[in-house]
Design an enzyme around this catalytic site. Structure first.
Site, mmCIF file in Angstrom:
data_model
loop_
_atom_site.group_PDB
_atom_site.id
_atom_site.type_symbol
_atom_site.label_atom_id
_atom_site.label_comp_id
_atom_site.label_asym_id
_atom_site.label_seq_id
_atom_site.Cartn_x
_atom_site.Cartn_y
_atom_site.Cartn_z
ATOM 1 N N ASN A 87 53.086 34.271 52.259
ATOM 2 C CA ASN A 87 52.679 34.061 50.883
ATOM 3 C C ASN A 87 52.685 35.424 50.195
ATOM 4 O O ASN A 87 52.015 36.345 50.656
ATOM 5 C CB ASN A 87 51.278 33.440 50.844
ATOM 6 C CG ASN A 87 50.857 33.015 49.462
ATOM 7 O OD1 ASN A 87 51.257 33.605 48.464
ATOM 8 N ND2 ASN A 87 50.036 31.991 49.397
ATOM 9 N N HIS B 157 53.053 21.835 51.071
ATOM 10 C CA HIS B 157 53.004 23.001 51.949
ATOM 11 C C HIS B 157 51.587 23.167 52.487
ATOM 12 O O HIS B 157 50.616 22.714 51.886
ATOM 13 C CB HIS B 157 53.481 24.272 51.245
ATOM 14 C CG HIS B 157 52.740 24.597 49.985
ATOM 15 N ND1 HIS B 157 52.937 23.906 48.799
ATOM 16 C CD2 HIS B 157 51.790 25.519 49.730
ATOM 17 C CE1 HIS B 157 52.158 24.408 47.871
ATOM 18 N NE2 HIS B 157 51.442 25.384 48.404
ATOM 19 N N HIS C 276 48.762 25.870 53.776
ATOM 20 C CA HIS C 276 48.330 27.268 53.778
ATOM 21 C C HIS C 276 47.650 27.565 55.104
ATOM 22 O O HIS C 276 46.821 26.788 55.573
ATOM 23 C CB HIS C 276 47.328 27.521 52.649
ATOM 24 C CG HIS C 276 47.944 27.508 51.298
ATOM 25 N ND1 HIS C 276 48.434 28.640 50.688
ATOM 26 C CD2 HIS C 276 48.156 26.490 50.430
ATOM 27 C CE1 HIS C 276 48.913 28.327 49.510
ATOM 28 N NE2 HIS C 276 48.768 27.018 49.324
#
Length: 156
Positions: free
Chosen positions: A50, A120, A122
């Site tokens: 990220n 998605h 995390h």
């Protein structure tokens, strides 16, 4: 907000070019893994750093197919997504040696999804004491390692 001077990050800032569209689809289609910080690909999933991390080692694991929710995944895609998550976590454990993880999925803008059209997960490594006084008192988060450095370690 106060500033924490980090002049070594200017290279990172200048490199970022905002692409239109879905960042996960760009990463999948362009196959430029280094540019997108993709460190792992499986049959139907990928894992990438990220670039706006909450903590050092913050990654995102996503299905390759552009799909907005878990219920739209096939059994094969769901299984592969979990395998990609497990492999990514194992890499982070080996390299960063975290004491724990925050793992989460935000489906939809109201649930906090910054990229709402592409599901998605995390994964945020955590260490005892990694939340210190800086965010509370100084409204500043310190990330201890550059993306380039971590990417090199994850792709060795």
């Amino acid at each position: 907000m106060n500033k924490l001077w980090a002049p070594w990050r200017i290279g990172y800032i200048k490199k970022i070019k905002k692409e239109k569209g879905c960042l996960f689809c760009h990463a999948r289609l362009k196959k430029n893994d280094c540019r997108h910080y993709v460190f792992l690909r499986t049959r139907t999933s990928l894992a990438m750093l990220n670039i706006y991390p909450y903590n050092n080692g913050h990654i995102m694991v996503a299905p390759s197919r552009h799909v907005a929710s878990l219920d739209r995944l096939s059994r094969e895609e769901m299984s592969d997504l979990m395998d990609c998550l497990k492999k990514s976590q194992a890499l982070l454990r080996k390299i960063l040696k975290p004491e724990g993880f925050n793992i989460g999925i935000n489906e939809g803008r109201v649930a906090g999804a910054g990229i709402e059209g592409h599901l998605h997960i995390h994964v945020v490594p955590r260490w005892r004491g990694d939340s210190n006084f800086m965010p509370v008192i100084a409204d500043t988060k310190v990330i201890s390692q550059s993306l380039q450095s971590l990417y090199k370690e994850l792709t060795r």
